[in-house]
Design an enzyme around this catalytic site. Sequence first.
Site, PDB file in Angstrom:
ATOM      1  N   CYS A 140     -11.321   2.570  -0.649  1.00  5.85           N
ATOM      2  CA  CYS A 140      -9.979   3.004  -0.253  1.00  5.85           C
ATOM      3  C   CYS A 140      -9.669   2.222   1.008  1.00  5.85           C
ATOM      4  O   CYS A 140     -10.496   2.165   1.932  1.00  5.85           O
ATOM      5  CB  CYS A 140      -9.942   4.498   0.032  1.00  5.85           C
ATOM      6  SG  CYS A 140      -8.355   5.028   0.731  1.00  5.85           S
ATOM      7  N   ASP A 156       0.865  -1.191   0.000  1.00  6.70           N
ATOM      8  CA  ASP A 156       0.000   0.000   0.000  1.00  6.70           C
ATOM      9  C   ASP A 156       0.898   1.237   0.000  1.00  6.70           C
ATOM     10  O   ASP A 156       2.072   1.170   0.370  1.00  6.70           O
ATOM     11  CB  ASP A 156      -0.922   0.028   1.221  1.00  6.70           C
ATOM     12  CG  ASP A 156      -1.895   1.217   1.178  1.00  6.70           C
ATOM     13  OD1 ASP A 156      -2.523   1.435   0.126  1.00  6.70           O
ATOM     14  OD2 ASP A 156      -2.005   1.933   2.177  1.00  6.70           O
ATOM     15  N   GLU A 187      -4.083   9.577   7.884  1.00  4.17           N
ATOM     16  CA  GLU A 187      -2.622   9.426   8.008  1.00  4.17           C
ATOM     17  C   GLU A 187      -2.056  10.341   9.096  1.00  4.17           C
ATOM     18  O   GLU A 187      -1.030  10.045   9.683  1.00  4.17           O
ATOM     19  CB  GLU A 187      -1.935   9.736   6.660  1.00  4.17           C
ATOM     20  CG  GLU A 187      -2.226   8.720   5.580  1.00  4.17           C
ATOM     21  CD  GLU A 187      -1.147   7.643   5.424  1.00  4.17           C
ATOM     22  OE1 GLU A 187       0.020   7.938   5.675  1.00  4.17           O
ATOM     23  OE2 GLU A 187      -1.506   6.504   5.066  1.00  4.17           O
ATOM     24  N   CYS A 207      -4.221  -1.519  -2.317  1.00  8.38           N
ATOM     25  CA  CYS A 207      -4.374  -0.069  -2.459  1.00  8.38           C
ATOM     26  C   CYS A 207      -5.222   0.162  -3.711  1.00  8.38           C
ATOM     27  O   CYS A 207      -4.850  -0.292  -4.803  1.00  8.38           O
ATOM     28  CB  CYS A 207      -2.996   0.564  -2.630  1.00  8.38           C
ATOM     29  SG  CYS A 207      -3.037   2.329  -2.998  1.00  8.38           S
TER      30      CYS A 207
HETATM   31  N1  DGL Z   1      -5.150   3.077   0.720  1.00 10.22           N
HETATM   32  C1  DGL Z   1      -5.022   3.681  -0.568  1.00 10.22           C
HETATM   33  C2  DGL Z   1      -6.218   3.348  -1.437  1.00 10.22           C
HETATM   34  O1  DGL Z   1      -6.856   2.326  -1.203  1.00 10.22           O
HETATM   35  C3  DGL Z   1      -4.692   5.081  -0.364  1.00 10.22           C
HETATM   36  C4  DGL Z   1      -4.397   6.004  -0.967  1.00 10.22           C
HETATM   37  C5  DGL Z   1      -3.487   7.153  -1.016  1.00 10.22           C
HETATM   38  O2  DGL Z   1      -2.296   6.942  -0.829  1.00 10.22           O
HETATM   39  O3  DGL Z   1      -4.013   8.217  -1.312  1.00 10.22           O
HETATM   40  O4  DGL Z   1      -6.534   4.021  -2.389  1.00 10.22           O
END
Ligand code: DGL
Length: 277
Positions: free
Chosen positions: A196, A14, A162, A77
Amino acid sequence: MSDSTLHKPIGIFDSGYGGLTVFKAIAEKLPDYDYIYLGDNSRAPYGNRSFDTVHNYTLQCVKWFFAQGCPLVILACNTASAKALRTIQQKDLPFIAPANRVLGVIRPTAEVIGKYTRSKKVGIMGTTGTISSDSYRIEIGHFFPDITVYQQACPMLVPLIENGEHESAGADYFVKKYVDALLAQCADIDTILLACTHYPLVEARIRKFLPAGIEVISQGHIVANSLADYLERHQEMESLISRNGITRYYTTDDPIDFDQKGSLFRGDTVRSEHVAL
Ligand code: DGL
């Protein structure tokens, strides 16, 4: 660590912490395999970055997994799955590692979404990158042409999560704003997919602003079931993967920070090491 004859883990990738929500479900479902988790925290979030940038970053990480002996990598991700997976599968893999496999999270989710909706109106919440790629509308359309997909980009949610601000009044403001904007597109949406891997951390807040009767779906168990099924159907891959029940965590940023925040997403203790790519 790169004893590639004995140690052949499944790679879980991810941009940061979000993939740990998927890994939690995978580790519960398939506890015997070895795993390596990599969070590209130093370059996260990926959500607003261009196709080229997400592809370059993701490919670099995939190559790193292969160098650690992983024959199979899961892009846990949505942004990387939406913006990099197809190019990696079709253009890069044949040259860099034709026997290895890279899988994403969008197709397995699209395959089962029809089980959840009765109104055939599905809402998708994701990063700007995932939504603008239109990947969910396209993939769901392949499996369930009778489902109408409504999409809402939620660019502030990953930064809030985050930065540990996802339980603040500020998070409530943005969650409500995005939920309202999604439901304003169609009053008959009965299923909302959290597209997400970070969003399970705000799932309760999303539910708080929804009318009763709307189902909210996180992807962890869907991806875990799909991986179990894939390994069952691909014995040539399954037999390669080592089974010592060992997981190693890596981050491209600060491991102390990763361990603290990562434990929240993983729902268990995380001890990571730094890796420079
Ligand atoms: N966890 C990622 C997703 O599923 C995250 C995204 C990111 O880094 O903006 O899209």
